[in-house]
Design a protein around this motif. Structure first.
Motif, PDB file in Angstrom:
ATOM      1  N   GLU A  82      -3.173   4.082  -5.567  1.00 36.51           N
ATOM      2  CA  GLU A  82      -4.504   3.508  -5.401  1.00 36.51           C
ATOM      3  C   GLU A  82      -4.430   1.991  -5.491  1.00 36.51           C
ATOM      4  O   GLU A  82      -3.609   1.434  -6.211  1.00 36.51           O
ATOM      5  N   LYS A  83      -5.316   1.328  -4.762  1.00 33.36           N
ATOM      6  CA  LYS A  83      -5.422  -0.127  -4.840  1.00 33.36           C
ATOM      7  C   LYS A  83      -6.618  -0.468  -5.719  1.00 33.36           C
ATOM      8  O   LYS A  83      -7.697   0.093  -5.567  1.00 33.36           O
ATOM      9  N   PHE A 136       0.851  -1.182   0.000  1.00 35.16           N
ATOM     10  CA  PHE A 136       0.000   0.000   0.000  1.00 35.16           C
ATOM     11  C   PHE A 136       0.892   1.239   0.000  1.00 35.16           C
ATOM     12  O   PHE A 136       2.080   1.179   0.329  1.00 35.16           O
ATOM     13  N   SER A 137       0.302   2.367  -0.348  1.00 31.74           N
ATOM     14  CA  SER A 137       1.024   3.635  -0.316  1.00 31.74           C
ATOM     15  C   SER A 137       1.493   3.939   1.098  1.00 31.74           C
ATOM     16  O   SER A 137       0.874   3.528   2.080  1.00 31.74           O
ATOM     17  N   LEU A 138       2.592   4.686   1.203  1.00 24.88           N
ATOM     18  CA  LEU A 138       3.062   5.146   2.515  1.00 24.88           C
ATOM     19  C   LEU A 138       2.109   6.164   3.121  1.00 24.88           C
ATOM     20  O   LEU A 138       2.155   6.419   4.323  1.00 24.88           O
ATOM     21  N   VAL A 139       1.248   6.752   2.294  1.00 25.06           N
ATOM     22  CA  VAL A 139       0.262   7.728   2.784  1.00 25.06           C
ATOM     23  C   VAL A 139      -0.990   6.973   3.208  1.00 25.06           C
ATOM     24  O   VAL A 139      -1.645   6.329   2.389  1.00 25.06           O
ATOM     25  N   PRO A 140      -1.350   7.020   4.505  1.00 28.07           N
ATOM     26  CA  PRO A 140      -2.515   6.264   4.986  1.00 28.07           C
ATOM     27  C   PRO A 140      -3.805   6.750   4.337  1.00 28.07           C
ATOM     28  O   PRO A 140      -3.969   7.939   4.050  1.00 28.07           O
ATOM     29  N   LYS A 141      -4.712   5.828   4.110  1.00 27.69           N
ATOM     30  CA  LYS A 141      -6.034   6.161   3.581  1.00 27.69           C
ATOM     31  C   LYS A 141      -7.057   6.091   4.721  1.00 27.69           C
ATOM     32  O   LYS A 141      -7.134   5.086   5.424  1.00 27.69           O
TER      33      LYS A 141
END
Length: 879
Positions: free
Chosen positions: A649-650, A28-33
């Motif tokens: 994005e996932k 996943f991105s290092l930026v939390p969703k």
């Protein structure tokens, strides 16, 4: 035990758990969703929190990942030790109510001993002291020697943070020493001495701890494991530190090459080399995931890491930008696992280079400010710089504390680190408050995050703007409700909805929900953290209960405007790539009914020609009236088709591809027009910079664009009427008028100079004297700062030992000037101090050098009073 490269270890782990029927997910991105509790992802399980809490249903109950992570809690130790790092990768396998200890323990042992081929005599296992179940499985389902299993207390082998899900854990350790460890005491001593290294933690989440500290057994326990990739690679390569691992060491050696240093020869330089090596990995990954340098939040973390690395480059003798070139090795090492690094390499390097160059400017400006602080210290005789000033240098100007300390030490001065640390603590508290308080799993403690997983809504809005459905759940005042009545504000969940919930930059729909005896206005539609569709509504009439049948009607006019803007956004991105280059990537977007906003990666302002070209391309495609097709297909098929996707994005196995002919192909879940001709017209209204390397375009479509152009035409006609010409001649006539005004201004200035010469003689007749210093303090009429300065120069030249203070009212503002001869300055005259007090009388401020100073004010009527204070000031200053 065979040698394995870092990338080989990662792939072996993921493949192993795929063989155990786990779904492999990309990092996943290092930026939390949807998680305000974290600035950056710091653990493998962090992005999976909604699955652990039951707020969302996982794509599969068995998942394996290698997650990129950033931790800065120990940043001060990074570089000083050979094991701390800010960036690392966490291997993990997870079970969401599927398998448990009986499966994961034998699998872990199989992977370690069979796949990694680590000798059993080098391994030890620890378990929670009360976990007999784990001991039973380890001793009977694996061939580990039971004498190598040690029971430890809660501190070491029980995982919990406050209340919520928790449980015992079991760790696998590698012994780097010789001889057999026989007791718990010997094991703990070996661990403290770094002889024994823990490399894999198996967490058995089997309890739910309540507010009273009581542990309740979970009906569906989970498995959460974590193995540090870098640490595991170091063990597999027989290395003592992560900086000796193949991929990381290649960066370290390049740092040595560019700085002409040798690792291991100088302890201080080794610290700098390790810091640069670690930080370039972190910043490259963060920028790739969309983080940009700033003065707050995760942007501040990035800026701090970048500047810390640049600072240590200076300590190694690197005085110009160098970090951006190290990015090449990071990309080469990791592009196999993270292909987006290769795709965004030029962008990442540009962001790093810009920030490095800004830091060079910061260093220079910071040195100037620090020099002023030192001067004040020396004048006052003090030896310690206040912590607040050190923090201001650090926080506002990005000036490293170490550099401040070093420069002060050279002058025999120190700094108040205790006060500085107090300021740092306050800042961290402000940052924590900005993130928001959270519960154990990091989600805001809202009722919407407690909606059971089975309540799902099927979106039917691609084909319908009106639809009938059944109410599944009601929320009012942060509680689940039985009924909503007239005047109530609440949240409505239904089984099917035509309302689009805000997502992917497109705002949520508005409209109404109604039945024969009920009507509510839907003011917004959003998704919860767990992906539930929430209709935020106000009841206008009647009442609504769970299970009622209702009709949902979207505001179709508003939806159509949103659709036009969304499709135009896709076309804009394609046009930008064509005009500006393939480095253009979406950095953010907003699509509403009035406009579209598109943020993209680019490093300079667009020219008028480039903006016009982009507009022409989009409008040409609109006029072609191309069919807009939407298809559902597998992610690989979408990539083969050339669909653009957002890197952070996932996407599921099946994705929605929106195509405007072969001009624009993107993955998108939003709503779109069916033909590009429906957009009507596209007009860019602004282009601006929002951050380093990020530009923003705002644009409008359809009737909004026509209205905008008509308003511009009306403005042109009004201007033409005002300057009395044909609209076609507005530019030429305006240019002629501007030229005429310039010439008249020149004439006026010449006349003012002549008047000033006349005033000069008059003012020389008003010379006064204080303690042997002659002075002129006078108000002159209607002079700007330039003319006032010229008059002051002429008057000062006529004084051999004197001061000139002049004030004038110009454009309803006060202009003030003070000038002194060298002889007057030698006798104690200081223009900067004088002008500051004079300006204060007129409600203004200013300052300057001893021989010349300028100021402004707000009250022209106070000018005579201001001139009267000059004599008293001179009496105080002149020796």
């Amino acid at each position: 035990m065979r040698f394995m490269g870092l990338n080989e270890v990662r792939e072996a782990y993921l493949k192993f758990f795929e063989s155990k029927e786990h779904l492999r997910l990309d990092s996943f991105s290092l930026v939390p969703k949807n998680d305000n509790s974290l600035l950056l992802i710091n653990a493998g399980m962090a992005p999976l929190k909604p699955y652990f809490t039951g707020l969302a249903k996982p794509p599969k109950t068995r998942i394996t990942t290698c997650q990129k992570c950033i931790r800065t809690g120990d940043i001060d130790n990074v570089g000083k030790t050979s094991r701390h790092a800010t960036y690392f990768e966490m291997l993990g396998n997870f079970s969401f109510g599927d398998y448990f200890k009986e499966e994961v323990i034998p699998w872990a042992w199989e992977f370690v001993t069979k796949v990694l081929e680590i000798p059993k005599e080098k391994l030890y296992v620890t378990i929670y002291e009360e976990d007999d179940e784990a001991f039973e499985i380890w001793s009977k389902s694996t061939d580990v020697d039971p004498s190598r299993i040690f029971r430890l207390g809660k501190k070491d082998n029980f995982w919990e943070i406050g209340q919520g899900p928790c449980g015992p854990c079991s760790e696998i350790h590698f012994d780097r020493g010789v001889g057999v460890i026989k007791t718990v005491e010997e094991f703990e001593a070996a661990a403290d001495a770094d002889r024994v290294v823990e490399f894999w933690n198996l967490v058995f989440t089997q309890f739910d701890k309540d507010e009273n500290g009581v542990y309740h057994r979970l009906a569906n326990p989970n498995i959460d494991t974590g193995m540090g990739l870098e640490r595991m690679a170091a063990l597999m390569q027989g290395k003592n530190t992560i900086f000796e691992v193949d991929t990381i060491n290649s960066i370290l050696q390049e740092v040595c090459r560019v700085s002409n240093t040798v690792y291991g020869e100088n302890a201080a330089k080794d610290v700098s080399i390790r810091i640069i090596t670690d930080h370039i990995r972190s910043v490259s990954m963060m920028i790739c995931d969309g983080v940009l340098p700033s003065n707050e939040g995760r942007g501040y973390v990035l800026r701090r890491l970048l500047r810390r690395a640049a600072r240590h480059g200076r300590l190694l003798g690197l005085t110009s930008a160098f970090l951006y070139n190290l990015c090449d090795i990071v990309v080469e090492n990791s592009k196999g696992a993270y292909p987006e690094l290769e795709e965004k390499k030029d962008y990442i390097k540009n962001v790093i280079k810009i920030e490095e160059e800004r830091f060079e400017e910061t260093i220079d400006s910071g040195m100037g400010i620090l020099a002023e602080y030192i001067s004040e210290l020396e004048k006052s005789g003090e030896k310690v710089l206040k912590g607040e000033l050190v923090f201001k240098l650090y926080d506002t100007y990005g000036f490293p504390v170490e550099l401040t300390e070093e420069i002060l030490a050279e002058k025999g001065l120190g700094l108040d680190m205790e006060a500085f640390n107090v300021e740092m603590k306050l800042q961290k508290e402000r940052a924590r408050k900005a993130r928001g308080e959270s519960n154990y799993m990091g989600s805001e403690d809202s009722i919407t995050n407690k909606i059971p997983a089975e309540y799902n809504t099927n979106f039917v809005g691609y084909d319908h703007t009106e639809y009938s459905s059944k109410v599944s759940l009601l929320i009012k005042d942060e509680e689940f409700a039985e009924v909503l009545e007239a005047g109530d504000k609440g949240i409505i969940l239904v089984e099917e909805t035509p309302f689009y919930a805000e997502m992917g930059g497109q705002i949520g729909d508005k409209g109404i929900i109604y039945s024969d005896n009920f009507k509510a206005e839907v003011e917004d539609c959003k998704k919860s953290v767990a992906g539930k569709t929430l209709h935020f509504a106000t009841v206008l009439e009647g009442s609504l209960k769970q299970g009622n049948e209702v009709k949902l009607k979207v505001d179709s006019v508003r939806r159509n405007n949103i659709r036009k803007n969304h499709t135009a956004t896709h076309m804009l991105q394609a046009a930008l790539k064509e005009v500006m280059g393939d480095h253009v990537h979406q950095s953010g977007s907003l699509v509403d009914e009035d406009k579209l906003r598109f943020d993209f990666t680019h490093f300079t302002a667009m020219t008028e020609e480039e903006i016009s070209r982009v507009e022409e391309i989009v409008n040409a495609k609109i006029m072609e009236a191309t069919s807009v097709e939407t298809e559902e297909m597998g992610i690989e098929a979408a990539r083969e088709k050339g669909a653009m996707a957002l890197f952070d994005e996932k996407y599921g196995d099946i994705v929605r591809v929106v195509s405007v002919g072969d001009f624009s192909i993107e993955l998108c879940g939003g709503t779109h027009v069916s033909n590009s001709g429906e957009i009507g017209l596209f007009k860019i209204t602004s282009e601006s910079g929002v951050a380093a390397g990020i530009r923003r375009i705002e644009a409008i479509t359809g009737f909004n664009a026509i209205k905008f152009l008509n308003e511009k035409l009306t403005t042109i006609k009004d201007i033409a009427n005002t300057i009395k010409c044909n609209p076609k001649e507005v530019v030429n006539k305006s240019a002629a008028l501007v030229q005429e005004l310039k010439e008249k201004d020149k004439e006026i200035n010449e006349l003012k100079k002549e008047l000033a010469k006349g005033a000069e003689g008059e003012l020389l007749n008003k010379i006064k004297e204080v303690k042997g210093v002659k002075y002129i303090a006078a108000v002159v009429d209607n002079m700007d700062s330039e003319n006032l300065r010229e008059l002051g120069d002429r008057l000062r030249n006529k004084l051999d030992n004197g001061l000139v203070v002049l004030g004038s009212a110009f454009d309803e503002k006060v202009v003030l000037l003070a000038m002194a001869t060298k002889e007057a300055v030698a006798k104690g005259v200081h223009c900067g101090k004088i002008i500051k007090d004079v300006a204060a009388v007129t409600g203004g401020g200013g300052g300057g050098r001893p021989d010349m100073a300028q100021a402004g004010g707000k009250m022209p009527g106070k000018l005579p009073e201001a001139m009267n204070v000059v004599e008293k000031l001179l009496e105080t200053l002149v020796k």
